[in-house]
Design a protein around this motif. Structure first.
Motif, short mmCIF file in Angstrom:
data_model
loop_
_atom_site.label_atom_id
_atom_site.label_comp_id
_atom_site.label_asym_id
_atom_site.label_seq_id
_atom_site.Cartn_x
_atom_site.Cartn_y
_atom_site.Cartn_z
N THR A 120 -10.53 73.56 28.30
CA THR A 120 -10.06 74.76 28.69
C THR A 120 -10.93 75.36 29.66
O THR A 120 -12.11 74.88 29.62
CB THR A 120 -10.12 75.86 27.56
N PRO A 121 -10.32 76.26 30.61
CA PRO A 121 -11.38 76.69 31.70
C PRO A 121 -12.47 77.61 30.94
O PRO A 121 -12.16 78.21 30.09
CB PRO A 121 -10.36 77.51 32.65
N ASP A 122 -13.55 77.53 31.52
CA ASP A 122 -14.83 78.19 30.97
C ASP A 122 -14.70 79.71 31.00
O ASP A 122 -15.19 80.42 30.42
CB ASP A 122 -16.08 78.13 31.66
N THR A 123 -13.69 80.23 31.78
CA THR A 123 -13.46 81.90 31.98
C THR A 123 -12.50 82.44 31.20
O THR A 123 -12.15 83.58 31.00
CB THR A 123 -13.20 82.08 33.31
N ALA A 124 -11.65 81.40 30.33
CA ALA A 124 -10.45 82.14 29.29
C ALA A 124 -11.11 82.66 28.33
O ALA A 124 -12.11 82.38 27.82
CB ALA A 124 -9.75 80.64 28.89
N ASP A 125 -10.56 83.76 28.07
CA ASP A 125 -10.55 84.47 26.84
C ASP A 125 -10.44 83.87 25.54
O ASP A 125 -9.21 83.37 25.45
CB ASP A 125 -10.24 85.78 26.88
N VAL A 140 -29.18 71.50 11.47
CA VAL A 140 -27.81 71.70 11.69
C VAL A 140 -26.87 70.51 11.75
O VAL A 140 -27.20 69.57 12.46
CB VAL A 140 -27.56 72.67 12.57
N ARG A 141 -25.90 70.39 10.83
CA ARG A 141 -25.00 69.13 10.82
C ARG A 141 -23.85 69.52 10.70
O ARG A 141 -23.22 70.71 10.28
CB ARG A 141 -25.38 68.33 9.72
N HIS A 142 -22.76 68.66 10.78
CA HIS A 142 -21.26 68.82 10.66
C HIS A 142 -20.69 69.86 11.38
O HIS A 142 -19.80 70.62 10.95
CB HIS A 142 -20.84 68.96 9.09
N GLY A 143 -21.05 70.18 12.66
CA GLY A 143 -20.92 71.28 13.36
C GLY A 143 -19.26 71.02 14.05
O GLY A 143 -18.99 69.87 14.37
N HIS A 144 -18.69 72.04 14.22
CA HIS A 144 -17.43 72.30 14.46
C HIS A 144 -17.03 73.52 15.26
O HIS A 144 -17.15 74.56 14.82
CB HIS A 144 -16.22 71.80 13.65
N LEU A 145 -16.35 73.47 16.43
CA LEU A 145 -15.94 74.76 17.21
C LEU A 145 -14.35 74.60 17.42
O LEU A 145 -13.93 73.48 18.00
CB LEU A 145 -16.61 74.71 18.80
N SER A 146 -13.72 75.79 16.85
CA SER A 146 -12.31 75.76 17.06
C SER A 146 -12.03 77.03 18.08
O SER A 146 -12.71 78.19 17.77
CB SER A 146 -11.57 76.14 15.72
N LEU A 147 -11.48 76.77 19.16
CA LEU A 147 -11.02 77.96 20.00
C LEU A 147 -9.61 78.33 19.96
O LEU A 147 -8.52 77.64 20.08
CB LEU A 147 -11.37 77.42 21.45
N VAL A 148 -9.51 79.71 19.81
CA VAL A 148 -8.14 80.34 19.73
C VAL A 148 -8.16 81.18 21.13
O VAL A 148 -8.66 81.90 21.30
CB VAL A 148 -7.87 81.20 18.44
N PRO A 149 -6.81 80.88 21.93
CA PRO A 149 -6.67 81.53 22.96
C PRO A 149 -6.33 82.91 22.70
O PRO A 149 -5.32 83.19 21.98
CB PRO A 149 -5.75 80.81 23.77
N VAL A 150 -6.73 83.87 23.60
CA VAL A 150 -6.25 85.22 23.28
C VAL A 150 -6.51 85.82 24.67
O VAL A 150 -6.87 85.39 25.62
CB VAL A 150 -7.17 86.03 22.53
N LYS A 151 -5.68 87.16 24.64
CA LYS A 151 -5.89 88.07 25.94
C LYS A 151 -5.98 89.43 25.29
O LYS A 151 -5.69 89.78 24.21
CB LYS A 151 -4.69 87.88 26.66
N HIS A 152 -6.73 90.43 25.98
CA HIS A 152 -6.86 91.65 25.79
C HIS A 152 -5.62 92.58 26.32
O HIS A 152 -5.13 92.25 27.49
CB HIS A 152 -8.18 92.46 26.28
N GLU A 153 -5.13 93.45 25.48
CA GLU A 153 -4.24 94.21 25.59
C GLU A 153 -4.49 95.66 25.52
O GLU A 153 -4.95 96.03 24.37
CB GLU A 153 -2.73 93.83 24.62
N LEU A 154 -4.38 96.48 26.34
CA LEU A 154 -4.41 97.84 26.27
C LEU A 154 -3.11 98.47 25.33
O LEU A 154 -2.25 98.31 25.99
CB LEU A 154 -4.79 98.57 27.30
#
Length: 160
Positions: free
Chosen positions: A44-49, A119-133
């Motif tokens: 994913t791009p580093d700039t994605a929310d 620190v062990r067994h690290g995992h990162l999960s990323l959920v794509p979002v966008k801000h809505e007004l």
């Protein structure tokens, strides 16, 4: 949605069918879509929310770790939504931190946690979002505008 045809070796197809059973996918297409989402998450791009879910185990007997990790979350208070720590035994806890922001800084923060001694067994999960007004009324009766996070189906790679 588009239909594609792929050819797989027998052992790879067997692994896909095992994944399908474990993930309770209804069919191979659903299982493949989930695997692709997971695989593409790392590009994913580093700039994605996003909302990032960071999970890991922490050895509380390691010097200063039980003070250092919560302090690091506090240093990122503007990104931290919630944190949970649950003891597993006398020296180990499983921790979960939920953060919001850009994928790059959240990925960097997670990786800095995962490299801490203890620190062990690290995992990162990323959920794509966008801000809505949105402008609407809540129970108190007056209309106002505020931002909501809307979960997206996938990350938009056009922003790279």
């Amino acid at each position: 949605m588009q239909r594609i045809t792929i050819t797989l070796e027998d052992d790879l197809l067997a692994a896909l069918d095992e994944f399908m059973e474990r993930s309770n996918s209804r069919n191979r297409s659903e299982a493949l879509r989930e695997m692709l989402r997971r695989g593409l998450e790392h590009s994913t791009p580093d700039t994605a929310d996003c909302v990032g879910i960071i999970s890991y185990t922490m050895d509380l007997s390691k010097r200063d770790l039980s003070r250092k990790v919560p302090r690091s979350r506090h240093d990122h208070h503007d990104k931290t939504i919630a944190a949970l720590s649950a003891p597993l035994d006398h020296d180990t806890a499983v921790e979960v931190a939920i953060m919001k922001g850009r994928t790059g800084p959240i990925r960097d923060y997670a990786n800095s946690l995962f490299t801490e001694r203890g620190v062990r067994h690290g995992h990162l999960s990323l959920v794509p979002v966008k801000h809505e007004l949105q402008h609407h009324t809540h129970a108190e009766g007056h209309a106002h505008q505020h931002s909501h996070l809307k979960v997206l189906e996938r990350f938009d790679h056009d922003d790279e």
